[in-house]
Scaffold this motif. Structure first.
Motif, mmCIF file in Angstrom:
data_model
loop_
_atom_site.group_PDB
_atom_site.id
_atom_site.type_symbol
_atom_site.label_atom_id
_atom_site.label_comp_id
_atom_site.label_asym_id
_atom_site.label_seq_id
_atom_site.Cartn_x
_atom_site.Cartn_y
_atom_site.Cartn_z
ATOM 1 N N LEU A 39 0.819 -1.112 0.005
ATOM 2 C CA LEU A 39 -0.014 -0.047 0.084
ATOM 3 C C LEU A 39 0.972 1.082 0.148
ATOM 4 N N ILE A 40 0.638 2.160 -1.060
ATOM 5 C CA ILE A 40 1.555 3.408 -1.020
ATOM 6 C C ILE A 40 0.593 4.406 -0.648
ATOM 7 N N CYS A 41 0.841 5.096 0.332
ATOM 8 C CA CYS A 41 -0.151 6.191 0.914
ATOM 9 C C CYS A 41 0.755 7.650 1.233
ATOM 10 N N GLY A 42 0.114 8.794 1.596
ATOM 11 C CA GLY A 42 0.857 9.772 2.011
ATOM 12 C C GLY A 42 0.148 10.983 1.882
ATOM 13 N N ILE A 43 0.492 12.270 2.231
ATOM 14 C CA ILE A 43 -0.550 13.325 2.156
ATOM 15 C C ILE A 43 -0.570 13.797 0.630
ATOM 16 N N PRO A 44 -1.471 14.642 0.578
ATOM 17 C CA PRO A 44 -1.670 15.387 -0.880
ATOM 18 C C PRO A 44 -0.415 16.105 -1.334
ATOM 19 N N ASN A 45 -0.196 15.940 -2.512
ATOM 20 C CA ASN A 45 0.990 16.763 -3.423
ATOM 21 C C ASN A 45 2.319 16.315 -2.890
ATOM 22 N N VAL A 46 2.555 15.215 -2.442
ATOM 23 C CA VAL A 46 3.734 14.715 -2.038
ATOM 24 C C VAL A 46 4.620 14.109 -3.073
ATOM 25 N N GLY A 47 3.966 13.658 -4.080
ATOM 26 C CA GLY A 47 4.773 13.157 -5.429
ATOM 27 C C GLY A 47 4.282 11.609 -5.631
ATOM 28 N N LYS A 48 3.257 11.226 -5.140
ATOM 29 C CA LYS A 48 3.023 9.830 -5.224
ATOM 30 C C LYS A 48 2.492 9.400 -6.782
ATOM 31 N N SER A 49 1.716 10.305 -7.132
ATOM 32 C CA SER A 49 1.079 9.957 -8.600
ATOM 33 C C SER A 49 2.290 10.030 -9.508
ATOM 34 N N ILE A 62 -9.360 8.150 -6.035
ATOM 35 C CA ILE A 62 -9.882 6.926 -6.059
ATOM 36 C C ILE A 62 -8.600 5.972 -5.815
ATOM 37 N N GLU A 63 -8.768 5.041 -5.277
ATOM 38 C CA GLU A 63 -7.787 4.030 -4.969
ATOM 39 C C GLU A 63 -7.528 3.123 -6.358
ATOM 40 N N GLN A 64 -6.067 2.929 -6.615
ATOM 41 C CA GLN A 64 -5.620 2.202 -7.983
ATOM 42 C C GLN A 64 -4.920 0.926 -7.456
ATOM 43 N N ARG A 65 -4.968 -0.166 -8.232
ATOM 44 C CA ARG A 65 -4.209 -1.327 -8.142
ATOM 45 C C ARG A 65 -3.456 -1.236 -9.452
ATOM 46 N N ILE A 66 -1.979 -1.344 -9.298
ATOM 47 C CA ILE A 66 -1.001 -1.435 -10.185
ATOM 48 C C ILE A 66 -0.088 -2.483 -10.032
ATOM 49 N N VAL A 67 0.096 -3.164 -11.335
ATOM 50 C CA VAL A 67 1.125 -4.322 -10.969
ATOM 51 C C VAL A 67 2.433 -4.008 -11.451
ATOM 52 N N LEU A 68 3.409 -4.029 -10.480
ATOM 53 C CA LEU A 68 4.661 -3.584 -10.752
ATOM 54 C C LEU A 68 5.539 -4.538 -11.348
ATOM 55 N N GLN A 69 5.430 -5.816 -11.251
ATOM 56 C CA GLN A 69 5.909 -6.937 -11.815
ATOM 57 C C GLN A 69 5.231 -8.178 -11.261
ATOM 58 N N ASP A 70 5.661 -9.351 -11.885
ATOM 59 C CA ASP A 70 4.603 -10.492 -11.303
ATOM 60 C C ASP A 70 4.968 -10.804 -9.892
ATOM 61 N N ALA A 71 3.727 -10.976 -9.201
ATOM 62 C CA ALA A 71 3.576 -11.220 -7.642
ATOM 63 C C ALA A 71 4.036 -9.963 -6.974
ATOM 64 N N PHE A 72 3.906 -8.782 -7.529
ATOM 65 C CA PHE A 72 4.348 -7.544 -6.886
ATOM 66 C C PHE A 72 3.068 -6.756 -7.285
ATOM 67 N N TYR A 73 2.031 -6.221 -6.434
ATOM 68 C CA TYR A 73 0.939 -5.411 -6.635
ATOM 69 C C TYR A 73 0.906 -4.435 -5.714
ATOM 70 N N LEU A 74 0.793 -3.118 -5.872
ATOM 71 C CA LEU A 74 0.915 -1.840 -5.665
ATOM 72 C C LEU A 74 -0.418 -1.265 -5.496
ATOM 73 N N PHE A 75 -1.167 -0.738 -4.322
ATOM 74 C CA PHE A 75 -2.254 -0.001 -4.369
ATOM 75 C C PHE A 75 -2.043 1.259 -3.929
ATOM 76 N N ASP A 76 -2.546 2.033 -4.660
ATOM 77 C CA ASP A 76 -2.392 3.739 -4.574
ATOM 78 C C ASP A 76 -3.626 4.059 -3.961
ATOM 79 N N THR A 77 -3.505 5.211 -2.983
ATOM 80 C CA THR A 77 -4.723 5.537 -2.258
ATOM 81 C C THR A 77 -4.586 7.263 -2.622
#
Length: 326
Positions: free
Chosen positions: A119-129, A152-167
């Motif tokens: 799960l990747i999270c943080g405050i607004p405008n910190v550079g996540k996107s 909205i939350e986004q699910r991103i596949v970085l590589q096989d068996a590695f899932y990143l959830f953006d909030t």
């Protein structure tokens, strides 16, 4: 003035994180390297308690490198935590992030049956996107120099068996460290309608004047920076940059906008607005002030209950007459 900003969508984000974190292996919290502790969300810390944490100090190319080193040491000394710096010049940040996640959760990601869920999270405008777009190599997330772009939350596949959830970027309902509110506003993490530019610029100048006087003097061609008040400095900057009204009066609003923009873009120089020791002091003051406020609030509530407590009704007239006759 206490700066607060917690739009409605942030309540929804909090609930989404609370549900998502139950199945998460590692939590990446993006921090602003110029204000690492002020940009660390205590609400997220509570929601993700017990999960391995990767603290990413983003925008380190805008921050004081000496202070960044102090903050990395500070976070790396915490159990179950790793920290690394990140900036726009890094063309391949994915490996550093993936390696750090595997170090925190070595039993995950070995196969599709046990994928790494981050799960990747943080405050607004910190550079996540911006980071996510770099990781994916394309525009998979909206970006913008404004707080609250991702909703909205986004699910991103970085590589096989590695899932990143953006909030979406999320703040917390009440900021108890006053200095954090100003630092967050100066960085662009708080909506522009939630603070006064002049007040934020004066707080910013107060810190920079004490810690980076040479940067101010060089950038704005000023003399005797240390000997001037914050108001005098703001006026001098306005005069140097032509922020004037009729009759040569300083356009304070314009001067304040210049100061804030110079900090955000680092054209003022590489500035960090807090050290671990400074923030610890600010936090202690904020916690005491908050505790005192709660005591007063509880006393007022108790007094209200006493004053408005229902008084037992007197006996009816007939009951009184019966008692007299007895």
């Amino acid at each position: 003035m206490a700066i607060q900003w917690f739009p409605g969508h942030m309540h929804l984000t909090r609930k989404a994180i609370e549900e998502r974190v139950k199945e998460i292996d590692v939590v990446i919290e993006m921090l602003d390297a110029r204000l690492p502790a002020s940009s660390a969300n205590p609400m997220l810390a509570e929601l993700t308690r017990g999960k391995p944490a990767l603290k990413v100090l983003n925008k380190q190319d805008l921050a004081d490198p000496v202070c960044t080193a102090l903050w990395l040491d500070h976070y790396n000394a915490k159990p179950g935590t790793r920290a690394l710096g990140l900036d726009a010049s890094m063309t391949a940040p994915a490996k550093a992030l993936v390696d750090a996640c595997f170090a925190l959760a070595p039993t995950r990601g070995a196969s599709m049956t046990k994928p790494m869920r981050v799960l990747i999270c943080g405050i607004p405008n910190v550079g996540k996107s911006t980071l996510i777009n770099t990781l994916k190599g394309k525009r998979s997330a909206k970006t913008g120099d404004e707080a609250g772009v991702t909703k909205i939350e986004q699910r991103i596949v970085l590589q096989d068996a590695f899932y990143l959830f953006d909030t979406p970027g999320v703040l917390w309902p009440r900021i108890i460290v006053a200095k954090s509110g100003y630092n967050l506003a100066a960085s662009g993490a708080i909506g522009k309608n939630a603070f006064d530019d002049e007040e934020v610029a004066l707080e910013l100048l107060d810190y920079v004047r004490q810690h980076y006087p040479d940067l101010l003097a060089a950038r704005f061609k000023l003399t005797d920076v240390a000997g001037q008040t914050d108001e005098q400095l703001l006026g001098a900057i306005g005069r140097k940059r032509g922020a004037l009204l009729g009759g040569g009066k300083i356009n304070v609003q314009k001067a304040a906008e210049i100061v804030i923009h110079e900090f955000r873009s680092a054209t003022m120089g590489r500035v960090t607005l807090e050290t671990p020791e400074e923030f610890a002091q600010w936090l202690a003051v904020g916690q005491k002030t908050d505790a005192d406020r709660q005591v007063k609030k509880d006393a007022i509530e108790l007094d209200r209950k006493i004053r408005f407590k229902k008084v037992p009704r007197p006996p009816r007239v007939q009951e009184q007459d019966d008692e007299l006759s007895d």
